[in-house]
Design an enzyme around this catalytic site. Structure first.
Site, mmCIF file in Angstrom:
data_model
loop_
_atom_site.group_PDB
_atom_site.id
_atom_site.type_symbol
_atom_site.label_atom_id
_atom_site.label_comp_id
_atom_site.label_asym_id
_atom_site.label_seq_id
_atom_site.Cartn_x
_atom_site.Cartn_y
_atom_site.Cartn_z
ATOM 1 N N CYS A 1 9.742 -2.112 1.287
ATOM 2 C CA CYS A 1 9.602 -3.775 1.996
ATOM 3 C C CYS A 1 9.699 -3.919 3.093
ATOM 4 O O CYS A 1 11.149 -3.225 3.598
ATOM 5 C CB CYS A 1 10.582 -4.318 0.272
ATOM 6 S SG CYS A 1 11.994 -4.005 0.609
ATOM 7 N N THR B 1 12.656 4.251 3.362
ATOM 8 C CA THR B 1 11.741 4.815 4.294
ATOM 9 C C THR B 1 11.018 3.619 4.398
ATOM 10 O O THR B 1 10.092 3.619 5.084
ATOM 11 C CB THR B 1 10.703 5.693 3.535
ATOM 12 O OG1 THR B 1 9.405 5.321 2.493
ATOM 13 C CG2 THR B 1 11.611 7.039 3.137
ATOM 14 N N ARG C 1 12.681 0.117 5.992
ATOM 15 C CA ARG C 1 13.685 -0.370 7.088
ATOM 16 C C ARG C 1 14.889 -0.596 6.835
ATOM 17 O O ARG C 1 15.490 -0.719 5.983
ATOM 18 C CB ARG C 1 13.118 -2.118 7.209
ATOM 19 C CG ARG C 1 11.604 -2.251 8.579
ATOM 20 C CD ARG C 1 11.782 -1.259 9.434
ATOM 21 N NE ARG C 1 10.135 -2.409 10.349
ATOM 22 C CZ ARG C 1 9.626 -0.760 10.889
ATOM 23 N NH1 ARG C 1 9.484 0.215 9.094
ATOM 24 N NH2 ARG C 1 8.496 -1.646 10.617
ATOM 25 N N ASP D 1 15.081 7.670 6.091
ATOM 26 C CA ASP D 1 14.138 7.642 6.943
ATOM 27 C C ASP D 1 14.148 7.395 7.828
ATOM 28 O O ASP D 1 14.250 6.607 9.087
ATOM 29 C CB ASP D 1 12.805 8.102 6.918
ATOM 30 C CG ASP D 1 11.675 8.773 7.733
ATOM 31 O OD1 ASP D 1 12.290 9.032 8.410
ATOM 32 O OD2 ASP D 1 10.937 7.929 7.633
ATOM 33 N N LYS E 1 0.582 -0.789 -0.397
ATOM 34 C CA LYS E 1 0.207 -0.328 0.024
ATOM 35 C C LYS E 1 0.953 1.332 -0.245
ATOM 36 O O LYS E 1 0.730 2.026 -0.651
ATOM 37 C CB LYS E 1 -0.663 -0.005 0.931
ATOM 38 C CG LYS E 1 -2.145 -1.052 0.558
ATOM 39 C CD LYS E 1 -3.025 -0.801 2.293
ATOM 40 C CE LYS E 1 -4.282 -2.166 1.619
ATOM 41 N NZ LYS E 1 -5.604 -2.446 2.994
ATOM 42 N N ILE E 2 2.147 1.634 0.521
ATOM 43 C CA ILE E 2 3.070 2.578 0.985
ATOM 44 C C ILE E 2 3.689 2.561 -0.492
ATOM 45 O O ILE E 2 3.238 3.684 -1.151
ATOM 46 C CB ILE E 2 3.422 2.243 2.367
ATOM 47 C CG1 ILE E 2 3.355 1.874 2.815
ATOM 48 C CG2 ILE E 2 4.710 3.321 2.145
ATOM 49 C CD1 ILE E 2 4.070 2.313 4.046
ATOM 50 N N HIS F 1 13.458 9.068 11.450
ATOM 51 C CA HIS F 1 12.103 7.307 11.483
ATOM 52 C C HIS F 1 10.942 8.798 11.910
ATOM 53 O O HIS F 1 9.832 7.909 12.403
ATOM 54 C CB HIS F 1 12.054 6.644 12.288
ATOM 55 C CG HIS F 1 11.446 5.592 11.774
ATOM 56 N ND1 HIS F 1 12.169 3.894 12.136
ATOM 57 C CD2 HIS F 1 10.390 5.308 11.645
ATOM 58 C CE1 HIS F 1 10.910 2.986 11.603
ATOM 59 N NE2 HIS F 1 10.251 3.725 11.453
ATOM 60 N N GLU G 1 19.759 2.507 14.050
ATOM 61 C CA GLU G 1 18.512 3.185 14.044
ATOM 62 C C GLU G 1 18.513 2.971 15.192
ATOM 63 O O GLU G 1 18.541 4.075 16.751
ATOM 64 C CB GLU G 1 17.327 4.019 13.486
ATOM 65 C CG GLU G 1 16.755 2.206 13.460
ATOM 66 C CD GLU G 1 15.395 2.490 12.819
ATOM 67 O OE1 GLU G 1 14.676 3.328 13.577
ATOM 68 O OE2 GLU G 1 15.238 3.140 11.827
#
Length: 333
Positions: free
Chosen positions: A206, A233, A235, A259, A155-156, A296, A264
């Site tokens: 993904c 954006t 992982r 991001d 969806k993203i 993030h 992180e």
């Protein structure tokens, strides 16, 4: 009343989760610390824990949670790469997530990173504040007519594609199991190597799993066009950070927008402005003038936080009351 320990909690988590907790069935206790082997002792007496992207829910932590009687782990995010799902199932611990909170929020942030790099807004902003109106060094590039490669068409990814098509980009995609709705768009699905070889812009959307870990590595970068733009954006672990640095130094990678970052959990969501960053790879990335990093925040819109709060509370209420929950994670991807 069911007791829920909320880890990695910030003020906005307290606000939006508390607003959604209208039934009074849940007692939410907020902990600023991450959940890991050192903090799991805090969970004694709780029936559920609520965790975020940088909490560690490995087999050691899950065994302790089971020992303390925890029945539910509620992720207030979509990804679950930080959780050992096989161990959770073996212990009878139910796991739920927020599969969709605002695809548009992350997609728009993706395009924000891309536009910032392509038109150097961040540098122009600082110049104008110093009364420097020179355009030297600010030359950008059009998105119109460029070939964008999208890795991960959920969806993203689909929301990002729609925006890129609006800019007049040609879009190539790779996904073993894409969103069916995406197939109706004016895009072309290609093998991964073909995407690497032909894309001017590569954007990652993904999940992080065994198949996608370091999907951007030295071999992949060698296949890419000189001066390619990479945006991530999704992982941090889908990119090999050391390989990216090599690609930046050789100028094979023209621009990089992040991001997320592979390590992180030791950095993001905290104010470290007075600290010495110990991660040499991350600090090296910050030295490149063609790299733009945000902490993030792709998900961080009011609309998304409302959905995260509502879905998380609904998931917890349903599972703790023994009711079906559509957001239970049944098997690992």
């Amino acid at each position: 009343m069911f007791k829920v320990a909320v880890f990695s909690s910030k003020k906005y988590d307290e606000v939006f989760l508390s607003q959604s907790n209208q039934s009074g069935q849940l007692q939410l206790d907020f902990f600023a610390s991450h959940l890991d082997q050192q903090t799991v002792e805090l969970v004694q007496g709780y029936q559920a824990v609520c965790v975020f992207v940088n909490d560690v829910v490995d087999h050691h932590v899950l065994r302790q949670l089971h020992k303390f009687g925890v029945k539910v782990v509620a992720l207030r995010c979509a990804g679950f790469n930080n959780l050992d799902l096989k161990t959770a199932h073996s212990l009878g611990i139910q796991v739920c997530r927020v599969p969709e909170y605002s695809p548009q929020a992350v997609a728009e942030h993706t395009i924000g990173l891309l536009l910032t790099l392509s038109r150097k807004y961040h540098k122009a902003y600082l110049r104008v504040r110093e009364n420097n109106f020179s355009l030297d060094g600010l030359m950008g590039f059009n998105l119109y007519g460029k070939t964008a490669g999208i890795i991960g068409v959920g969806k993203i990814g689909s929301a990002t594609i729609k925006i890129l098509l609006g800019f007049g980009c040609k879009v190539l995609c790779y996904d073993p199991s894409p969103n069916p709705e995406a197939k109706q768009l004016d895009i072309k699905f290609v093998p991964l190597n073909e995407l690497f070889a032909n894309a001017d812009i590569i954007s990652l959307h993904c999940p992080l799993n065994h198949g996608t870990k370091h999907i951007i590595n030295r071999s992949a970068i060698e296949l890419m066009k000189p001066g390619v733009t990479i945006i991530n954006t999704s992982r941090g672990g889908v990119i090999d950070s050391k390989a990216i640095i090599e690609g930046l130094k050789s100028q094979k990678i023209g621009f990089l927008g992040l991001d997320v970052y592979e390590l992180e959990s030791e950095l993001f969501f905290e104010d470290l402005s007075d600290a010495i960053i110990q991660d040499d790879v991350f600090t090296r990335l910050l030295t490149f003038p063609n790299v733009f990093i945000t902490g993030h925040q792709g998900f961080f819109t009011e609309e998304a936080l409302i959905t995260i709060g509502q879905t998380t509370i609904e998931n917890l209420e349903q599972l703790l009351n023994g009711k079906p929950c559509e957001n239970v994670i049944e098997s690992a991807r």
